[in-house]
Design a protein around this motif. Structure first.
Motif, short mmCIF file in Angstrom:
data_model
loop_
_atom_site.label_atom_id
_atom_site.label_comp_id
_atom_site.label_asym_id
_atom_site.label_seq_id
_atom_site.Cartn_x
_atom_site.Cartn_y
_atom_site.Cartn_z
N LEU A 184 46.28 42.68 39.98
CA LEU A 184 45.00 43.35 39.89
C LEU A 184 43.97 42.58 40.72
N LEU A 185 44.06 41.23 40.66
CA LEU A 185 43.27 40.34 41.50
C LEU A 185 43.97 39.00 41.54
N ASP A 186 43.60 38.17 42.49
CA ASP A 186 44.24 36.87 42.64
C ASP A 186 44.01 36.02 41.40
N ALA A 187 44.96 35.14 41.13
CA ALA A 187 44.85 34.27 39.96
C ALA A 187 43.60 33.39 40.07
N GLY A 188 42.94 33.20 38.94
CA GLY A 188 41.83 32.27 38.87
C GLY A 188 42.33 30.92 38.40
N GLU A 189 41.78 29.84 38.94
CA GLU A 189 42.18 28.49 38.54
C GLU A 189 40.94 27.71 38.15
N ALA A 190 40.78 27.54 36.83
CA ALA A 190 39.58 26.90 36.30
C ALA A 190 39.86 25.45 35.93
N ASP A 191 38.99 24.57 36.39
CA ASP A 191 39.06 23.16 36.03
C ASP A 191 38.35 22.97 34.69
N VAL A 192 38.10 21.73 34.29
CA VAL A 192 37.49 21.49 32.99
C VAL A 192 36.07 22.06 32.89
N ASP A 193 35.39 22.24 34.01
CA ASP A 193 34.13 22.98 34.00
C ASP A 193 34.49 24.47 34.06
N ILE A 194 35.04 24.94 32.97
CA ILE A 194 35.74 26.22 32.91
C ILE A 194 34.88 27.39 33.39
N GLU A 195 33.67 27.45 32.89
CA GLU A 195 32.84 28.65 33.15
C GLU A 195 32.55 28.85 34.62
N THR A 196 32.55 27.79 35.41
CA THR A 196 32.25 27.93 36.84
C THR A 196 33.18 28.94 37.50
N VAL A 197 34.46 28.90 37.15
CA VAL A 197 35.44 29.85 37.69
C VAL A 197 35.64 31.03 36.75
N ALA A 198 35.71 30.75 35.45
CA ALA A 198 36.10 31.79 34.50
C ALA A 198 35.08 32.91 34.39
N THR A 199 33.80 32.59 34.40
CA THR A 199 32.79 33.63 34.19
C THR A 199 32.84 34.71 35.27
N PRO A 200 32.78 34.36 36.56
CA PRO A 200 32.87 35.43 37.57
C PRO A 200 34.25 36.07 37.61
N TRP A 201 35.31 35.30 37.33
CA TRP A 201 36.66 35.88 37.36
C TRP A 201 36.82 36.93 36.27
N LEU A 202 36.36 36.63 35.06
CA LEU A 202 36.46 37.58 33.96
C LEU A 202 35.64 38.84 34.25
N ALA A 203 34.47 38.67 34.84
CA ALA A 203 33.65 39.84 35.19
C ALA A 203 34.37 40.72 36.19
N ARG A 204 35.00 40.12 37.19
CA ARG A 204 35.75 40.88 38.19
C ARG A 204 36.97 41.57 37.56
N ALA A 205 37.67 40.84 36.68
CA ALA A 205 38.83 41.42 36.01
C ALA A 205 38.43 42.62 35.16
N LEU A 206 37.31 42.52 34.47
CA LEU A 206 36.85 43.64 33.65
C LEU A 206 36.49 44.85 34.51
N HIS A 207 35.82 44.60 35.63
CA HIS A 207 35.45 45.70 36.53
C HIS A 207 36.69 46.43 37.02
N LEU A 208 37.71 45.67 37.43
CA LEU A 208 38.93 46.30 37.95
C LEU A 208 39.72 46.96 36.83
N ALA A 209 39.68 46.41 35.63
CA ALA A 209 40.36 47.04 34.50
C ALA A 209 39.73 48.38 34.16
N ARG A 210 38.42 48.45 34.23
CA ARG A 210 37.74 49.73 33.96
C ARG A 210 38.12 50.77 35.00
N GLU A 211 38.27 50.34 36.25
CA GLU A 211 38.68 51.28 37.28
C GLU A 211 40.12 51.75 37.07
N ALA A 212 40.95 50.89 36.51
CA ALA A 212 42.36 51.21 36.36
C ALA A 212 42.64 52.10 35.15
N LEU A 213 41.77 52.07 34.16
CA LEU A 213 42.00 52.84 32.94
C LEU A 213 41.04 54.03 32.86
#
Length: 605
Positions: A184-213
């Motif tokens: 659906l999208l490339d894997a996200g790789e979050a370091d210990v400062d998790i939110e730096t990567v996870a927050t935008p990645w989760l938002a993108r994943a949700l957007h694409l999930a809404r398009e898919a369903l």
């Protein structure tokens, strides 16, 4: 030692035919932890120690082609937290969602999935979380189905201080692609400062999930908890909004001549209403040592009062360094920035893929201040703040039971304080707690650990293995079992360097032996004469241990994942080989079975 009681044969089912059929339908499809919980709950009902809740109509689960399935594998709670966050956000937009722990995921249903998000961490030297081992092995094995109709995304969590950064997430992502699934999208790789990567990645994943369903109908999320028990109400105090706990006690619990400092810390939760269970952890947000902040400013030649705007906030550089940035732990991104600014070929060589072990050694032995001094460079305040990763909370296993101590949480803190490279090195949180005074407010939150719970059936025996400060959760375990009048036996295996100076909570364990709440205590001292560790005691008392486990005991291990936990696991394999009459492969399978039954739990870090 007590003899192990023989397990009586099951009686003929004492149920009418119709109720018997209903019971069988209920049991079908439940995983091992759910079955073990159900057996304990039923026993509590029989003893009058529990009541049946009012029945509610079950929610209809959406078909696979109409829902988003989120699977998480979590060791410290971060993957679970992110998975549940994604589920809440998806539900709010009208998507049907199922979120499930990897260890409870029905593997046979994978071939029917159409939209899957996996959030999974990597532990130690590239290992999966304990609750995800079966899921990862299933994916890698021959029984994994072709997944041509599946769309998926993987969010990998890790720590770049370790060579196998996000290795499990990468492995799951690659294997799903091998099985024919489409990203659906490339894997996200979050370091210990998790939110730096996870927050935008989760938002993108949700957007694409809404398009898919097809979000035609708003449905409630169907949540599969870590265990079949009511979920506790969400606390208003969280990782992002910690509670300021008052310090009640801060006591050194090793001898004065010990080379190490270990503290027993008691915090008041009275005004916050924070709830925890034995096995949970307390997240502590530290303040970095003022002397270290001053040293960083001196090494960089920067003005601590200089304002720095970053991530939508403006603070003085000194405040960024004291409360917002990691200055006691090195990270690969910082080394890369320093290598560029200092034009250091030595640091650049360490960042090469074939130098992972050398980089890991550097990350474990050095702090940022060491490299700043060894590799002088021109820094500006904005660049320094951007190069250092955000400060992360430290998790401490809670060393108490609320039933025994009330609205308090107790911690066992090993203070990091040592000399290296001609200077003093300290740990952020341990230094903060060790020097906390009566007026100190400690920012905290509870990190639940549903994988590390006492048996629901209080008549079960419990074996606890915790060397050093890893004995902390077992103090809470014993307090809890004493308060509820548990009939099961308790066996503690504890180890440290020296008997005379580092026998943590010695008086409490001896009192517990005298009053019968602790049935057995085996000790191992690694610096008193012959070096003896807890794994040596396991082998030495292997016959007794095998008898306890064969009689239904639950086994708990707490401590370092990279060495101690592996050594203990190897000793357990040896015990099953020698006293269970099986080969090593079958012994490994037996331990995996115990884990799946919820009878072999590890809190490792």
């Amino acid at each position: 030692m007590d003899a192990v009681s023989a397990v009586p044969p099951l009686p003929v089912v004492p149920l009418p035919e119709e109720q018997s059929a209903e019971a069988l339908r209920l049991l079908e499809g439940l995983d091992a932890p759910a079955l073990w919980w159900l057996s304990g709950y039923a026993a509590a009902l029989a003893r009058g120690q529990a009541v049946l809740p009012r029945a509610t109509a079950p929610a209809r689960e959406a078909p696979a082609q109409e829902r988003l399935t989120i699977v998480y594998g979590s060791q410290t709670g971060n993957a679970r937290r992110l998975a549940e966050q994604l589920a809440r956000d998806a539900e709010a937009t009208g998507l049907a969602v199922r979120v499930v722990r990897a260890g409870a995921y029905p593997q046979r249903e994978l071939k029917a999935e159409r939209l899957l998000v996996v959030v999974i961490s990597t532990q130690g030297d590239g290992d999966p979380p304990d609750d995800a081992r079966g899921f990862v092995e299933f994916l890698a094995g021959k029984r994994a189905p072709r997944l041509a109709e599946l769309r998926y995304a993987v969010l990998a969590l890790g720590d770049s201080s370790y060579p196998q950064f996000c290795a499990i997430g990468r492995r799951v992502d690659a294997r799903l692609a091998e099985l024919g699934a489409q990203r659906l999208l490339d894997a996200g790789e979050a370091d210990v400062d998790i939110e730096t990567v996870a927050t935008p990645w989760l938002a993108r994943a949700l957007h694409l999930a809404r398009e898919a369903l097809e979000p035609a109908t708003v449905r409630s999320a169907t949540v599969t908890p870590l265990r079949a028990a009511p979920l506790a109400p969400a606390s208003e105090w969280t990782r992002a909004r910690p509670y300021a706990a008052a310090l009640l006690a801060n006591q050194r619990i090793v001898a004065r001549d010990s080379a190490r400092d270990v503290r027993h810390v008691e915090l008041s939760l009275a005004e916050g209403g924070l709830a925890y269970e034995p096995g949970d952890a307390l997240g502590v947000w530290p303040t970095n040592p003022p002397a270290l902040v001053a040293a960083v400013l001196e090494a960089t030649g920067l003005d601590g009062d200089a304002p720095v705007a970053h991530d939508g906030r403006t603070l003085a550089l000194r405040d960024w360094l004291a409360r917002e940035r990691e200055i006691t732990r090195l990270a690969r991104p910082f080394i890369a920035q320093l290598a560029e600014r200092a034009r250091s070929s030595e640091l650049n060589r360490l960042l090469a893929p074939d130098r992972r072990e050398a980089l890991a050694t550097l990350l474990a032995s050095h702090q940022p201040i060491d490299l700043l001094r060894e590799h002088p460079a021109a820094w500006d305040a904005d660049g320094l703040v951007a190069a250092l990763r955000p400060l992360a909370p430290r998790l401490y296993s809670i060393a108490s039971s609320r039933k025994a101590v009330g609205d308090e949480a107790h911690l066992t803190v090993g203070v990091v304080d040592y000399e290296a490279m001609g200077t003093r090195h300290v740990g952020a949180a341990s230094h903060f707690l060790a020097h906390a005074g009566d007026e100190t407010q400690v920012p905290v939150y509870v990190e639940p650990n549903e994988r590390f719970r006492l048996p629901a059936d209080a008549s079960r025996d419990v074996v606890m293995i915790g060397p050093g400060t890893a004995v902390a959760p077992f103090r809470g375990f014993l307090q809890e079992r004493r308060e509820i009048g548990a009939r099961g036996r308790h066996w503690l295996l504890f180890g440290n360097r020296h008997f005379r100076s580092e026998f943590l909570y010695q008086a409490e364990w001896q009192d517990a032996l005298r009053d019968g709440s602790l049935h057995r205590l085996d000790l191992a001292w690694s610096r008193d004469g012959a070096r003896t560790y807890v794994q040596d005691r396991l082998r030495e008392h292997g016959r007794d241990l095998h008898a306890w486990l064969d009689g239904g005991a639950h086994l708990y291990v707490c401590g370092d994942a990279t060495r101690m936990a592996k050594d203990v696991h190897a000793a357990l394999v040896d015990v099953f080989v020698e006293h269970g009459g099986v080969d090593r492969e079958r012994a490994e399978e037996r331990l995996l079975q115990l884990a799946e039954e919820g009878r072999y739990a590890r809190d490792v870090y």
